[in-house]
Enzyme design. Structure first.
Site, PDB file in Angstrom:
ATOM      1  CB  THR A 159     -52.264  78.362  10.569  1.00  0.00           C
ATOM      2  OG1 THR A 159     -51.867  79.559  11.230  1.00  0.00           O
ATOM      3  CG2 THR A 159     -51.156  77.344  10.621  1.00  0.00           C
TER       4      THR A 159
ATOM      5  CE1 TYR B 276     -45.935  81.140  17.183  1.00  0.00           C
ATOM      6  CE2 TYR B 276     -44.770  80.421  19.154  1.00  0.00           C
ATOM      7  CZ  TYR B 276     -45.396  80.123  17.959  1.00  0.00           C
ATOM      8  OH  TYR B 276     -45.485  78.836  17.533  1.00  0.00           O
TER       9      TYR B 276
ATOM     10  CB  CYS C 146     -56.530  79.044  11.742  1.00  0.00           C
ATOM     11  SG  CYS C 146     -55.232  80.208  12.148  1.00  0.00           S
TER      12      CYS C 146
ATOM     13  CG  ASP D  44     -58.749  94.813   5.846  1.00  0.00           C
ATOM     14  OD1 ASP D  44     -58.729  94.595   4.617  1.00  0.00           O
ATOM     15  OD2 ASP D  44     -58.409  93.956   6.679  1.00  0.00           O
TER      16      ASP D  44
ATOM     17  CG  HIS E 170     -50.404  79.918   5.291  1.00  0.00           C
ATOM     18  ND1 HIS E 170     -49.872  80.635   4.245  1.00  0.00           N
ATOM     19  CD2 HIS E 170     -50.805  80.830   6.203  1.00  0.00           C
ATOM     20  CE1 HIS E 170     -49.947  81.937   4.524  1.00  0.00           C
ATOM     21  NE2 HIS E 170     -50.519  82.072   5.702  1.00  0.00           N
TER      22      HIS E 170
ATOM     23  CG  LEU F 148     -50.784  88.237  16.099  1.00  0.00           C
ATOM     24  CD1 LEU F 148     -50.416  87.593  17.435  1.00  0.00           C
ATOM     25  CD2 LEU F 148     -52.276  88.080  15.856  1.00  0.00           C
TER      26      LEU F 148
ATOM     27  CG  HIS G 184     -54.460  75.588  15.300  1.00  0.00           C
ATOM     28  ND1 HIS G 184     -54.247  75.605  13.942  1.00  0.00           N
ATOM     29  CD2 HIS G 184     -54.713  76.863  15.652  1.00  0.00           C
ATOM     30  CE1 HIS G 184     -54.356  76.847  13.493  1.00  0.00           C
ATOM     31  NE2 HIS G 184     -54.647  77.627  14.510  1.00  0.00           N
ATOM     32  CD  GLU G 185     -58.415  78.963  14.953  1.00  0.00           C
ATOM     33  OE1 GLU G 185     -59.617  79.132  14.637  1.00  0.00           O
ATOM     34  OE2 GLU G 185     -57.498  79.720  14.578  1.00  0.00           O
TER      35      GLU G 185
HETATM   36  P1  NAD Z   1     -56.199  87.650   7.777  1.00  0.00           P
HETATM   37  O1  NAD Z   1     -55.311  87.338   6.662  1.00  0.00           O
HETATM   38  O2  NAD Z   1     -57.594  87.118   7.798  1.00  0.00           O
HETATM   39  O3  NAD Z   1     -56.306  89.247   7.966  1.00  0.00           O
HETATM   40  C1  NAD Z   1     -55.351  90.147   7.523  1.00  0.00           C
HETATM   41  C2  NAD Z   1     -56.103  91.370   7.021  1.00  0.00           C
HETATM   42  O4  NAD Z   1     -55.145  92.374   6.676  1.00  0.00           O
HETATM   43  C3  NAD Z   1     -56.946  91.097   5.771  1.00  0.00           C
HETATM   44  O5  NAD Z   1     -58.301  91.447   6.021  1.00  0.00           O
HETATM   45  C4  NAD Z   1     -56.290  91.985   4.710  1.00  0.00           C
HETATM   46  O6  NAD Z   1     -57.241  92.531   3.804  1.00  0.00           O
HETATM   47  C5  NAD Z   1     -55.670  93.079   5.582  1.00  0.00           C
HETATM   48  N1  NAD Z   1     -54.607  93.839   4.903  1.00  0.00           N
HETATM   49  C6  NAD Z   1     -53.749  93.455   3.926  1.00  0.00           C
HETATM   50  N2  NAD Z   1     -52.954  94.486   3.576  1.00  0.00           N
HETATM   51  C7  NAD Z   1     -53.303  95.528   4.355  1.00  0.00           C
HETATM   52  C8  NAD Z   1     -52.849  96.868   4.458  1.00  0.00           C
HETATM   53  N3  NAD Z   1     -51.866  97.339   3.683  1.00  0.00           N
HETATM   54  N4  NAD Z   1     -53.438  97.676   5.384  1.00  0.00           N
HETATM   55  C9  NAD Z   1     -54.441  97.218   6.166  1.00  0.00           C
HETATM   56  N5  NAD Z   1     -54.923  95.963   6.096  1.00  0.00           N
HETATM   57  C10 NAD Z   1     -54.356  95.130   5.198  1.00  0.00           C
HETATM   58  O7  NAD Z   1     -55.413  87.203   9.093  1.00  0.00           O
HETATM   59  P2  NAD Z   1     -55.866  86.906  10.613  1.00  0.00           P
HETATM   60  O8  NAD Z   1     -56.223  85.462  10.738  1.00  0.00           O
HETATM   61  O9  NAD Z   1     -56.811  87.936  11.115  1.00  0.00           O
HETATM   62  O10 NAD Z   1     -54.420  87.081  11.288  1.00  0.00           O
HETATM   63  C11 NAD Z   1     -53.818  88.368  11.322  1.00  0.00           C
HETATM   64  C12 NAD Z   1     -52.320  88.267  11.159  1.00  0.00           C
HETATM   65  O11 NAD Z   1     -51.761  87.634  12.311  1.00  0.00           O
HETATM   66  C13 NAD Z   1     -51.828  87.442   9.961  1.00  0.00           C
HETATM   67  O12 NAD Z   1     -50.653  88.069   9.437  1.00  0.00           O
HETATM   68  C14 NAD Z   1     -51.464  86.107  10.579  1.00  0.00           C
HETATM   69  O13 NAD Z   1     -50.479  85.427   9.829  1.00  0.00           O
HETATM   70  C15 NAD Z   1     -50.927  86.549  11.910  1.00  0.00           C
HETATM   71  N6  NAD Z   1     -50.978  85.572  13.015  1.00  0.00           N
HETATM   72  C16 NAD Z   1     -49.945  85.583  13.876  1.00  0.00           C
HETATM   73  C17 NAD Z   1     -49.949  84.755  14.984  1.00  0.00           C
HETATM   74  C18 NAD Z   1     -48.832  84.825  15.948  1.00  0.00           C
HETATM   75  O14 NAD Z   1     -48.788  84.009  16.872  1.00  0.00           O
HETATM   76  N7  NAD Z   1     -47.931  85.796  15.800  1.00  0.00           N
HETATM   77  C19 NAD Z   1     -51.049  83.900  15.215  1.00  0.00           C
HETATM   78  C20 NAD Z   1     -52.106  83.917  14.307  1.00  0.00           C
HETATM   79  C21 NAD Z   1     -52.073  84.780  13.210  1.00  0.00           C
HETATM   80 ZN    ZN Z   2     -55.419  79.623  14.520  1.00  0.00          ZN
END
Ligand code: NAD
Ligand code: ZN
Length: 341
Positions: free
Chosen positions: A40, A287, A38, A195, A43, A262, A63-64
């Site tokens: 995460t 979340y 993930c 994207d 990070h 999200l 966690h997955e």
């Molecule tokens: P990821 O980083 O793989 O995907 C994010 C995508 O956004 C990337 O492909 C990136 O190129 C694109 N991007 C960046 N700037 C952009 C813009 N200006 N316009 C359009 N696209 C743009 O992340 P992911 O694993 O798919 O997760 C998506 C988001 O959700 C992340 O921000 C992550 O931190 C968050 N998240 C939140 C939760 C929660 O519980 N709230 C859980 C998991 C992930």
């Molecule tokens: Zn995850």
């Protein structure tokens, strides 16, 4: 057992030998077969500010997961040895107002496996039996291993009624792509994904059969008119965490539109609140997953034709975790799955 752990407060992870976890009376022991990597975890690998503040050292990460129950605590009922399962990685308390009201996903005491507690990047995982989600025979282990992020996508996508609606998804990461697939599956009319990364846009088209655009090259208002939509998008799913994407989304929404967020913006992020007020937009933060309604819905949808399997683009044996993380960090992947068999 073999496990992938943060062993020092510095970048990287290490494959270590750790004791098999001992389970309590209300836990199960799961032999892990597949795990998803993930953002995460990246990070935590990078050891950024968030990770440094959040993650104890040493810690087994991840966690997955999907696996099989190999030991049952003495109080556990309704599960059996050999049961294939995935599970909710958010460990909740039972004393908050929200938990006692049955809104487990809103429990403020939530702790995450692989983030605050020992995780799933290992041959064995201890998990409260409460958190186990049995897998039907027709859902393979590698899909079981990505139910956590699919659940994020499903929770976000199902935040608002999508039937017949026009939906904008900003960010075609694995979760945005899966959310787009869910939106199509439940009956949205037009689903448009943005994207900046061409590989991610191509993957969105392949997995979810949606229109995918680069918002720097194509104005969303042109997409709206090309598709014959009259005003804009009814529902927005923000899945990038990018300020620019949220701004574009707000501009592209209809009056009274609804946005589920999200994506996690890095730090404070300026928002044009007056646009949101004058457009009478609703914004909902999302979340995790609803425990366990999201799990029920996503498994039911997987059983009635939702297919997100192509979002898994890379598979590695656990020993090749360095390559797996490098692939994730390159941005040229969808979901990356580690095999612990
Ligand atoms: P990821 O980083 O793989 O995907 C994010 C995508 O956004 C990337 O492909 C990136 O190129 C694109 N991007 C960046 N700037 C952009 C813009 N200006 N316009 C359009 N696209 C743009 O992340 P992911 O694993 O798919 O997760 C998506 C988001 O959700 C992340 O921000 C992550 O931190 C968050 N998240 C939140 C939760 C929660 O519980 N709230 C859980 C998991 C992930
Ligand atoms: Zn995850």
């Amino acid at each position: 057992m073999r496990a992938l752990a943060k062993t020092a407060p510095a970048p990287g992870l290490e494959l270590i030998t750790a004791p098999v976890p001992e389970i309590g009376p209300d836990d199960v022991l799961i032999r892990v077969k597949k795990t998803g990597v993930c953002g995460t975890d990246v990070h935590i690998w990078n050891w950024d500010d968030w990770a440094e503040k959040t993650v104890p050292v040493p810690l087994i990460t991840g966690h997955e997961f999907a696996g099989e129950i190999v030991e049952l605590g003495r109080n556990v009922e309704g599960l059996h040895l050999g049961q294939r399962c995935s599970g909710e990685g958010h460990l909740i308390g039972h004393s908050s107002r929200q938990s006692r009201a049955g809104k487990f996903h809103l429990d403020p005491e939530t702790r995450g496996i692989g983030v605050n507690e020992q995780g799933a990047f290992a041959e064995y995982l201890r998990l409260p039996a409460f958190n186990v989600v049995p897998l039907p025979d027709d859902i393979p282990d590698e899909i079981g291993a990505i139910l956590d992020p699919l659940g994020n996508a499903v929770h976000t996508a199902l935040s608002f009624d999508l039937v017949g609606e026009d939906v904008l998804v900003t960010g075609a990461g694995p979760i945005g792509i899966m959310a787009a697939a869910v939106a199509k599956h439940v009956g949205a009319r037009h689903v448009v994904v943005t994207d900046l990364n061409p590989e991610r846009r191509a993957l969105a088209r392949k997995v979810a059969n949606v229109t995918a655009v680069d918002p720097r090259e194509v104005a969303l208002r042109d997409v709206v008119s090309d598709l014959g939509m009259s005003q804009g998008f009814d529902v927005g799913l923000e899945m990038s965490g990018a300020q620019a994407a949220l701004d574009q989304m707000v501009e592209a929404m209809v009056m009274g539109g609804r946005i589920a967020m999200l994506g996690i913006p890095p730090g404070k992020s300026p928002v044009d609140w007056s646009r949101i007020v004058f457009k009478a937009l609703t914004i909902k933060g999302v979340y995790g997953r609803e425990i366990f309604e999201t799990w029920y819905k996503m498994i039911a949808m997987l059983e009635n034709g939702l297919d997100v399997s192509a979002v898994i683009t890379h598979r590695f044996p656990a020993a090749e975790f360095r390559e797996a993380f490098e692939t994730m960090r390159s941005g040229a992947s969808g979901k990356v799955v580690l095999d612990w068999g």
